[in-house]
Design an enzyme around this catalytic site. Structure first.
Site, PDB file in Angstrom:
ATOM      1  N   GLU A 166      52.038   0.974  18.918  1.00  0.00           N
ATOM      2  CA  GLU A 166      52.100  -0.149  19.858  1.00  0.00           C
ATOM      3  C   GLU A 166      51.388   0.207  21.155  1.00  0.00           C
ATOM      4  O   GLU A 166      51.537   1.326  21.665  1.00  0.00           O
ATOM      5  CB  GLU A 166      53.552  -0.501  20.224  1.00  0.00           C
ATOM      6  CG  GLU A 166      54.393  -1.125  19.147  1.00  0.00           C
ATOM      7  CD  GLU A 166      55.781  -1.475  19.677  1.00  0.00           C
ATOM      8  OE1 GLU A 166      55.925  -1.650  20.909  1.00  0.00           O
ATOM      9  OE2 GLU A 166      56.714  -1.544  18.862  1.00  0.00           O
ATOM     10  N   GLU A 173      61.694   2.399  17.984  1.00  0.00           N
ATOM     11  CA  GLU A 173      61.897   3.027  19.299  1.00  0.00           C
ATOM     12  C   GLU A 173      63.336   3.513  19.448  1.00  0.00           C
ATOM     13  O   GLU A 173      64.053   3.162  20.380  1.00  0.00           O
ATOM     14  CB  GLU A 173      61.527   2.059  20.424  1.00  0.00           C
ATOM     15  CG  GLU A 173      60.054   1.697  20.449  1.00  0.00           C
ATOM     16  CD  GLU A 173      59.663   0.829  21.622  1.00  0.00           C
ATOM     17  OE1 GLU A 173      58.480   0.826  22.002  1.00  0.00           O
ATOM     18  OE2 GLU A 173      60.548   0.143  22.182  1.00  0.00           O
TER      19      GLU A 173
END
Length: 683
Positions: A316, A154
């Site tokens: 995710e 991320e």
């Protein structure tokens, strides 16, 4: 477009998630492998936050524990998406290089104690990260469990903007490369305003806290620079991995979401072998939509657009509650599978989660997982096992593509320009870049019409060619736009598309300067509309249109040119009598303009006209509302995903074999509340 067609290897659809065995004693690892087999796990991400374990001291590398983890996973038949572990430097890094800690716009330098505590421009971070990646690649690049490289994690989630001296120097180098001369920078930044003329790049600073409004183009360029600096981290790691393992695909997990705007994923997508995304359902304020599952569908379609229409990977999402919203709402029975298959329906070749086992300690201990705190005697675990079985039964959809006749065209730079930082003025803070896009996409979904969400930066020079394949093209609030992009939009209308452009589009050029001569600037001739003044509305204020619909947020004082059909006009305020909705023929298609934010009833009527004019049909005619319908297709056949988000059973006119239940549907299919079906269609 993605850099290459490189799919991760392994059987069927990906199912699993982040696996952090280092949080647990080794006696738990054997149980993990047994439970993974029970659930049908096929892929896990390993090592994401393990830098401090892999390199506990500078240049002392400890990898035996990870050897045991990877060997165990391979023996259990579980593939690995191996992280480079660079997401969070360990304590010794910030101890030795304290200047590498990022600085906020207020001039305050962060302290160690969280994650991503590094300046993206820091030479020390880049050097140490590259060394770690090289060691990870050399040691495990030929491990038989390896399916995919996971760069960082991320990127930019918490450190997307750094205002330190190192970042300032990097910003100046970026500007020198972009403009070539300080004279060109002065022209682009309109520095004659407020006596800001520079005589050298050395005088330029980052747009941190100042006395009043900063230079808006300086802020825009800092946004561009910051996104590019973060992307450079991914590219640098990818290059190290390429040298060692040229045949292993590389990804980094995006955060394509309607509230994540700091990274220009349109540009980033070009550097991915596999586009992957992390997505979490927004269930409590502040969030950009009143329909969380509509936002999920929008984000999934956007991720697919970034992947160039190719399958992507959901890296995710959550089995139930997250831990970072004001109120972390748990998912109702059935929503775990419903959310997962919603992503698969819209192009993901799998469904992975954060994380495998819920943490007992640490900052994310209240985040749900595949194995919850309650263990296997729980609702979540039973639904996890059910989902694993479902993904195995529908594995044949892997590699297929989603069908869509409608496209949205978005741009991160336009988003930055429409919603500048709080320190910059704007015609209205009520204007939010994605509001109209989300509303139109939600109403299309309710009509069972699938849309691709494209990004200017991802398409590049192929934009005109890409848009030409759609029957309807929606261009919402494309505020900042290049001449080339405007020409591609016009070409789409000329090629036969019904092109809808919404308010506040075409206003600025890429330097952030107003296109003079009347709005909507770059689209003025295409639309046959000239706006002389904006008339934004106060919060809660409503403007009436003469077709009975109502608008909020925005209106405009303007007029239509000859040959432009005025479909509705404003009836009150400064804009009274001005066109609110217009249509102008353009080649084989037409260009429509919407000068306000219509309420749902008006938007529905507009969409019906657009779809009829474009000849767009629903995925399945006659299906009830509350049911999401998406079709994936390949050379081997087609699959209809039927996802019932409602609280009552729904009947859908459809035929085929339901891969989830093994039952045949012959013209009619009943789906339970919050239930799913995946039909292998006949013929």
């Amino acid at each position: 477009m993605v850099s290459a067609v490189r799919q991760w290897s392994g059987p069927g659809l990906a199912f699993g998630g982040d696996y952090n065995p280092e949080q647990w004693p080794e006696e738990v690892w054997a149980e993990d492998l047994r439970l993974m087999a029970e659930a049908g796990v096929t892929l896990v991400s390993v090592g994401i936050f393990s830098w401090a374990l892999l390199e506990p001291e500078p240049d002392r590398f400890e990898g035996a524990w990870l050897d045991r983890v990877l060997d165990g996973l391979h023996g259990a038949g579980v593939g690995v998406c191996l992280a480079t572990a660079t997401a969070s430097p360990p304590p010794w890094f910030t101890e030795r290089w304290p200047e590498a800690r990022p600085v906020g716009a207020d001039g305050v330098r962060t302290v160690f104690g969280s994650r991503q505590t590094y300046c993206p421009s820091s030479p020390a971070y880049r050097e140490r990260a590259a060394l770690l990646v090289e060691r990870v690649a050399e040691r495990w690049g030929d491990h038989p469990a390896l399916r995919l490289w996971h760069v960082n994690n991320e990127i930019g989630c918490h450190n997307s903007r750094c205002y330190c001296d190192v970042s300032a120097a990097a910003f100046r180098r970026w500007l020198a490369e972009r403009y070539g001369s300080v004279e060109a920078l002065n022209e682009a930044w309109s520095t004659r305003f407020w006596s800001q003329g520079y005589t050298s790049f050395a005088q330029v600073q980052v747009p941190a806290r100042s006395t009043t409004f900063p230079n808006p183009t300086q802020v825009l360029d800092f946004d561009r620079f910051s996104s590019d600096e973060l992307l450079a981290l991914h590219v640098a790691e990818k290059e190290v991995l390429r040298r060692t393992t040229p045949d292993v695909p590389v990804t980094t997990n995006f955060m394509v979401h309607s509230n994540t705007r700091d990274m220009d994923y349109g540009r980033w997508a070009r550097e991915q072998d596999v586009v992957s995304n992390d997505h979490y359902v927004l269930t409590t304020p502040p969030n950009p939509t009143t329909d969380p599952r509509a936002e999920l569908a929008f984000a999934a379609d956007w991720t697919r657009g970034l992947a160039g229409g190719e399958p992507w990977l959901l890296m995710e999402h959550s089995t139930s509650a997250v831990n970072w919203q004001p109120v972390n709402v748990a998912k109702l029975p059935g929503q775990l599978q419903l959310d997962s298959l919603s992503h698969v329906a819209r192009g993901s070749d799998g469904a992975c989660f954060f994380q495998w086992r819920a943490s007992a300690g640490g900052a994310e201990k209240w985040h749900s997982a595949l194995v919850p705190h309650a263990g296997t005697d729980s609702k979540v675990w039973r639904e996890v096992v059910e989902l694993g079985g479902a993904l195995q039964r529908i594995a044949e959809v892997r590699g297929s593509r989603v069908e869509a006749d409608v496209a949205f065209l978005l741009d991160y730079e336009a988003w930055w320009a429409v919603e500048p930082p709080a320190g910059l003025p704007t015609p209205s803070r009520e204007l939010r870049y994605l509001d109209t896009a989300l509303a139109l996409h939600r109403l299309l979904r309710e009509r069972h019409v699938t849309a691709d969400v494209l990004t200017v930066g991802a398409e590049g020079e192929r934009l005109a060619e890409t848009l030409a394949g759609y029957r309807v093209v929606v261009v919402p609030a494309l505020h900042l736009v290049s001449d080339a992009t405007a020409a591609a939009v016009a070409a789409a209308a000329g090629a036969g598309a019904q092109v809808l452009i919404t308010h506040f589009s075409g206003i600025l050029d890429p330097a952030g300067r107003v296109r003079l001569g009347g709005h909507p600037g770059a689209f003025r001739d295409l639309l046959g509309v000239r706006v002389e003044e904006f008339a934004p509305l106060l919060p809660g204020e409503v403007t009436a249109l003469d077709d009975g619909s109502r608008g909020r947020v925005w209106s405009e004082l303007g007029r239509a040119a000859a040959g432009t059909e005025v479909l509705a006009s404003f009836t009150d305020g400064l804009a009274a009598g001005s066109p609110a909705l217009t249509r102008r023929p353009a080649g084989a298609g037409a260009a429509w303009y919407l000068a306000t934010a219509l309420e749902d009833e008006g938007l529905q009527a507009l969409l019906d006209r657009l779809l009829a004019a474009g000849g767009v049909r629903p995925v399945v005619a006659g299906a009830p509302r509350g049911v999401d319908l998406v079709r994936r297709r390949s050379a081997e056949g087609s699959w209809l995903f039927v996802l019932n988000h409602g609280g009552t059973a729904a009947t859908v006119p459809a035929s085929g074999l339901d891969l989830l239940t093994g039952r045949e549907a012959d013209g009619s299919l009943e789906v339970a509340p919050r239930g799913c079906a995946v039909l292998r269609e006949r013929g």
